[in-house]
Design a protein around this motif. Structure first.
Motif, mmCIF file in Angstrom:
data_model
loop_
_atom_site.group_PDB
_atom_site.id
_atom_site.type_symbol
_atom_site.label_atom_id
_atom_site.label_comp_id
_atom_site.label_asym_id
_atom_site.label_seq_id
_atom_site.Cartn_x
_atom_site.Cartn_y
_atom_site.Cartn_z
ATOM 1 N N ILE A 1 0.821 -1.211 0.000
ATOM 2 C CA ILE A 1 0.000 0.000 0.000
ATOM 3 C C ILE A 1 0.854 1.259 0.000
ATOM 4 C CG2 ILE A 1 -1.480 1.290 1.570
ATOM 5 C CD1 ILE A 1 -3.376 -0.735 1.262
ATOM 6 N N SER A 2 2.074 1.190 0.488
ATOM 7 C CA SER A 2 2.901 2.390 0.593
ATOM 8 C C SER A 2 3.267 2.971 -0.775
ATOM 9 C CB SER A 2 4.163 2.096 1.395
ATOM 10 O OG SER A 2 4.958 1.154 0.707
ATOM 11 N N ILE A 3 3.147 2.187 -1.848
ATOM 12 C CA ILE A 3 3.430 2.707 -3.182
ATOM 13 C C ILE A 3 2.309 3.627 -3.672
ATOM 14 C CG2 ILE A 3 2.415 0.793 -4.468
ATOM 15 C CD1 ILE A 3 5.682 2.534 -5.353
ATOM 16 N N LEU A 4 1.136 3.504 -3.081
ATOM 17 C CA LEU A 4 0.004 4.330 -3.508
ATOM 18 C C LEU A 4 0.167 5.797 -3.113
ATOM 19 C CD1 LEU A 4 -2.982 1.957 -2.755
ATOM 20 C CD2 LEU A 4 -1.951 2.476 -4.959
ATOM 21 N N ILE A 5 0.946 6.073 -2.086
ATOM 22 C CA ILE A 5 1.110 7.456 -1.633
ATOM 23 C C ILE A 5 1.844 8.310 -2.669
ATOM 24 C CG2 ILE A 5 2.172 8.909 0.135
ATOM 25 C CD1 ILE A 5 1.530 6.662 2.130
ATOM 26 N N PRO A 6 3.012 7.913 -3.180
ATOM 27 C CA PRO A 6 3.651 8.759 -4.195
ATOM 28 C C PRO A 6 2.863 8.825 -5.494
ATOM 29 C CG PRO A 6 5.136 6.983 -3.515
ATOM 30 C CD PRO A 6 3.877 6.822 -2.772
ATOM 31 N N ILE A 7 2.198 7.723 -5.834
ATOM 32 C CA ILE A 7 1.390 7.735 -7.065
ATOM 33 C C ILE A 7 0.232 8.712 -6.930
ATOM 34 C CG2 ILE A 7 -0.141 6.333 -8.500
ATOM 35 C CD1 ILE A 7 1.750 3.979 -7.978
ATOM 36 N N SER A 8 -0.458 8.679 -5.797
ATOM 37 C CA SER A 8 -1.584 9.589 -5.613
ATOM 38 C C SER A 8 -1.123 11.036 -5.503
ATOM 39 C CB SER A 8 -2.404 9.192 -4.385
ATOM 40 O OG SER A 8 -1.605 9.266 -3.228
ATOM 41 N N LEU A 9 0.037 11.273 -4.914
ATOM 42 C CA LEU A 9 0.584 12.630 -4.849
ATOM 43 C C LEU A 9 0.899 13.152 -6.248
ATOM 44 C CD1 LEU A 9 1.656 14.962 -3.054
ATOM 45 C CD2 LEU A 9 3.882 13.845 -3.187
ATOM 46 N N PHE A 10 1.530 12.327 -7.071
ATOM 47 C CA PHE A 10 1.831 12.712 -8.443
ATOM 48 C C PHE A 10 0.544 12.998 -9.222
ATOM 49 C CE2 PHE A 10 2.240 11.382 -12.889
ATOM 50 C CZ PHE A 10 3.135 12.336 -13.325
ATOM 51 N N LEU A 11 -0.452 12.136 -9.070
ATOM 52 C CA LEU A 11 -1.715 12.335 -9.781
ATOM 53 C C LEU A 11 -2.431 13.604 -9.324
ATOM 54 C CD1 LEU A 11 -3.092 8.688 -10.008
ATOM 55 C CD2 LEU A 11 -2.186 10.116 -11.860
ATOM 56 N N ALA A 12 -2.366 13.913 -8.039
ATOM 57 C CA ALA A 12 -3.010 15.129 -7.538
ATOM 58 C C ALA A 12 -2.318 16.370 -8.087
ATOM 59 C CB ALA A 12 -2.984 15.138 -6.010
ATOM 60 N N ILE A 13 -0.997 16.382 -8.086
ATOM 61 C CA ILE A 13 -0.259 17.533 -8.623
ATOM 62 C C ILE A 13 -0.520 17.679 -10.115
ATOM 63 C CG2 ILE A 13 2.059 18.418 -9.083
ATOM 64 C CD1 ILE A 13 2.891 17.246 -6.381
ATOM 65 N N PHE A 14 -0.500 16.564 -10.844
ATOM 66 C CA PHE A 14 -0.772 16.600 -12.274
ATOM 67 C C PHE A 14 -2.190 17.122 -12.542
ATOM 68 C CE2 PHE A 14 -2.555 14.564 -16.062
ATOM 69 C CZ PHE A 14 -1.697 15.070 -17.027
ATOM 70 N N GLY A 15 -3.158 16.674 -11.758
ATOM 71 C CA GLY A 15 -4.538 17.128 -11.939
ATOM 72 C C GLY A 15 -4.691 18.619 -11.691
ATOM 73 N N ILE A 16 -4.047 19.128 -10.668
ATOM 74 C CA ILE A 16 -4.140 20.553 -10.359
ATOM 75 C C ILE A 16 -3.512 21.389 -11.468
ATOM 76 C CG2 ILE A 16 -3.269 22.333 -8.791
ATOM 77 C CD1 ILE A 16 -3.646 20.272 -6.521
ATOM 78 N N VAL A 17 -2.338 20.980 -11.936
ATOM 79 C CA VAL A 17 -1.667 21.721 -13.013
ATOM 80 C C VAL A 17 -2.488 21.655 -14.298
ATOM 81 C CG1 VAL A 17 0.389 21.742 -14.483
ATOM 82 C CG2 VAL A 17 0.624 21.516 -12.016
ATOM 83 N N TYR A 18 -3.029 20.482 -14.607
ATOM 84 C CA TYR A 18 -3.825 20.335 -15.818
ATOM 85 C C TYR A 18 -5.084 21.210 -15.768
ATOM 86 C CZ TYR A 18 -6.815 18.337 -19.381
ATOM 87 O OH TYR A 18 -7.639 18.179 -20.455
ATOM 88 N N LEU A 19 -5.787 21.198 -14.641
ATOM 89 C CA LEU A 19 -6.987 22.030 -14.513
ATOM 90 C C LEU A 19 -6.651 23.511 -14.603
ATOM 91 C CD1 LEU A 19 -9.076 20.213 -11.784
ATOM 92 C CD2 LEU A 19 -9.647 20.520 -14.188
ATOM 93 N N TYR A 20 -5.549 23.923 -14.003
ATOM 94 C CA TYR A 20 -5.155 25.323 -14.060
ATOM 95 C C TYR A 20 -4.859 25.748 -15.487
ATOM 96 C CZ TYR A 20 -2.228 29.452 -13.643
ATOM 97 O OH TYR A 20 -1.695 30.703 -13.812
ATOM 98 N N LEU A 21 -4.066 24.948 -16.191
ATOM 99 C CA LEU A 21 -3.686 25.323 -17.553
ATOM 100 C C LEU A 21 -4.868 25.270 -18.514
ATOM 101 C CD1 LEU A 21 -0.191 23.624 -17.842
ATOM 102 C CD2 LEU A 21 -0.711 26.042 -17.497
#
Length: 111
Positions: free
Chosen positions: A3-23
């Motif tokens: 389960i510990s691998i899900l934390i960096p993946i979800s962090l990356f996806l959240a940052i990517f989602g925020i940048v994508y929505l902003y742009l």
């Protein structure tokens, strides 16, 4: 699966989602303004000064935190203040002072 691998993946996806929505939102907004007849040159004017303000405030904030840690170290060595309370107090005090100085400096930039 660990389960510990899900934390960096979800962090990356959240940052990517925020940048994508902003742009994408910024692009749609600019296209709508251009369709209504606004000049496209208005988009480049404020971004440079906004970046300068953000960098100035960030630099002053980091310097204020560093100075706060240094003053707290000096106070903890040479006085009998509680070490657990003096570090956060000095860090927050100097960070606040540096943000106030940054605010005053950005007021001078506008003039």
């Amino acid at each position: 699966m660990d389960i510990s691998i899900l934390i960096p993946i979800s962090l990356f996806l959240a940052i990517f989602g925020i940048v994508y929505l902003y742009l994408s939102t910024r692009n749609k907004e600019r296209l709508a303004l251009i369709e209504k007849g606004a000049d496209a040159s208005i988009f480049g004017k404020n971004s440079n000064s906004f970046q300068k303000i953000i960098l100035l405030n960030l630099a002053l904030l980091l310097m204020g935190i560093g100075i706060g840690v240094f003053i707290a170290l000096l106070l903890s060595i040479y006085t009998t203040f509680d070490k657990g309370a003096i570090y956060p107090a000095m860090i927050f005090l100097m960070a606040g002072v540096s943000l106030f100085v940054g605010y005053k400096m950005t007021e001078n930039l506008d003039k």
